[in-house]
Design a protein around this motif. Structure first.
Motif, short mmCIF file in Angstrom:
data_model
loop_
_atom_site.label_atom_id
_atom_site.label_comp_id
_atom_site.label_asym_id
_atom_site.label_seq_id
_atom_site.Cartn_x
_atom_site.Cartn_y
_atom_site.Cartn_z
N ILE A 19 6.61 1.31 5.22
CA ILE A 19 6.30 0.86 4.42
C ILE A 19 4.67 1.76 3.82
O ILE A 19 4.18 1.19 4.31
CB ILE A 19 5.97 -0.52 3.96
CG1 ILE A 19 7.15 -1.48 4.87
CG2 ILE A 19 5.89 -0.87 2.52
CD1 ILE A 19 7.07 -2.97 4.22
N ASP A 20 4.95 2.21 2.60
CA ASP A 20 3.49 3.45 1.66
C ASP A 20 3.69 2.06 1.22
O ASP A 20 3.73 1.31 0.44
CB ASP A 20 4.60 4.58 1.25
CG ASP A 20 3.26 4.92 0.43
OD1 ASP A 20 2.16 5.04 1.05
OD2 ASP A 20 3.93 5.68 0.01
N ASP A 21 2.16 2.14 1.62
CA ASP A 21 1.47 0.86 0.86
C ASP A 21 0.02 1.20 -0.17
O ASP A 21 -0.71 0.48 -0.19
CB ASP A 21 0.39 -0.27 2.12
CG ASP A 21 -0.22 0.52 3.35
OD1 ASP A 21 -0.42 1.49 2.69
OD2 ASP A 21 -0.80 0.38 4.63
N THR A 22 0.15 2.44 0.13
CA THR A 22 -0.60 2.38 -1.24
C THR A 22 -0.99 2.44 -2.29
O THR A 22 -1.91 2.35 -2.86
CB THR A 22 -0.31 4.44 -1.02
OG1 THR A 22 0.83 4.65 -1.70
CG2 THR A 22 -0.63 5.10 0.37
N GLN A 23 -0.16 1.63 -2.80
CA GLN A 23 0.39 1.49 -4.25
C GLN A 23 -0.23 -0.68 -3.98
O GLN A 23 -0.10 -0.83 -5.27
CB GLN A 23 1.39 1.77 -4.63
CG GLN A 23 2.05 2.73 -4.58
CD GLN A 23 0.40 3.40 -5.84
OE1 GLN A 23 0.41 2.63 -6.73
NE2 GLN A 23 0.46 4.62 -5.62
N GLU A 69 -4.79 -8.10 -1.12
CA GLU A 69 -3.67 -8.81 -1.05
C GLU A 69 -1.73 -9.08 -0.53
O GLU A 69 -1.67 -10.00 -0.83
CB GLU A 69 -4.14 -9.97 -2.44
CG GLU A 69 -5.37 -10.35 -2.89
CD GLU A 69 -6.30 -9.50 -3.62
OE1 GLU A 69 -6.36 -8.27 -3.71
OE2 GLU A 69 -8.02 -9.71 -3.36
N GLN A 70 -1.71 -7.87 -1.49
CA GLN A 70 -0.08 -7.70 -1.65
C GLN A 70 0.05 -7.67 0.38
O GLN A 70 1.40 -8.21 1.06
CB GLN A 70 0.37 -6.82 -2.35
CG GLN A 70 0.40 -7.00 -3.67
CD GLN A 70 0.50 -5.92 -4.58
OE1 GLN A 70 -0.31 -4.79 -4.64
NE2 GLN A 70 1.44 -6.38 -5.26
N ILE A 71 -0.71 -6.71 0.71
CA ILE A 71 -0.16 -6.50 2.30
C ILE A 71 -0.45 -7.75 2.92
O ILE A 71 0.44 -7.92 3.93
CB ILE A 71 -1.15 -5.40 2.15
CG1 ILE A 71 -1.25 -3.73 1.70
CG2 ILE A 71 -1.51 -5.44 3.84
CD1 ILE A 71 -2.31 -3.01 1.93
N ALA A 72 -1.69 -8.25 2.70
CA ALA A 72 -1.71 -9.79 2.99
C ALA A 72 -0.21 -10.46 3.49
O ALA A 72 -0.42 -11.40 4.56
CB ALA A 72 -2.83 -10.09 2.72
N ILE A 73 -0.17 -11.05 2.15
CA ILE A 73 1.22 -11.32 1.97
C ILE A 73 2.68 -11.18 2.69
O ILE A 73 3.01 -11.86 3.01
CB ILE A 73 1.39 -11.76 0.48
CG1 ILE A 73 0.31 -12.49 -0.35
CG2 ILE A 73 3.18 -12.49 0.12
CD1 ILE A 73 0.38 -12.11 -2.12
#
Length: 162
Positions: A44-48, A52-56
């Motif tokens: 998953i490209d997490d650049t955007q 907090e969203q990554i942690a969720i």
């Protein structure tokens, strides 16, 4: 199998979109831990994403990403013949790689402890995928063996002298 891998990519992008977290997913092939064949990783490209969203998405102790991976492996393989089923590893923000390194180091510490004391050691708070990974780490170690004990959610891995 390539069609199934693209189906996995599409499925994961749709799931993320439905969660309100649209992202690109790339397919990468990595060497399997057991050396049988390459594994399909959906990254998953997490650049955007915000932290907090990554942690969720990852969740406490990886429970979120583990749940997404379980759903992917179950749903994508649902209508596929057993011989054609593909396993998927879902990666986000390097979590799987970091966790792999942590598990490897912990397993080495536990192995040393078992060798020094001659007593079995229980490893708790592991997902089923992590227990499988540790079984794999130690499967060819001649002086140690592993087994899983208990019932979910209190299932644990035991390392003991052979």
């Amino acid at each position: 199998m390539e069609q199934q891998e693209h189906h996995g990519k599409q499925w994961l992008e749709t799931l993320l979109d439905l969660m309100g977290l649209p992202a690109e997913v790339t397919i990468e092939y990595r060497k399997s831990e057991v050396g049988e064949s390459d594994e399909c990783w959906l990254i998953i490209d997490d650049t955007q994403f915000t932290p907090e969203q990554i942690a969720i998405l990852i969740g406490e102790r990886g429970e979120g990403i583990d749940a997404i991976q379980y759903l992917a492996n179950t749903l994508i393989n649902l209508s596929v013949d057993d011989s054609q089923q593909q396993g998927f590893t879902i990666e986000l923000n390097g979590y799987r790689w970091k966790r792999y390194e942590e598990l490897k180091a912990w397993t080495e510490q536990v192995a040393q402890q078992v060798r020094q004391t001659g007593q079995e050691v229980e490893m708790t708070s592991l997902s089923s995928a992590e227990r499988r990974q540790i079984h794999t780490f130690l499967q060819d170690v001649e002086d140690l063996e592993t087994e899983s004990r208990g019932q979910e959610p209190d299932r644990r891995l035991v390392v003991k002298p052979r």
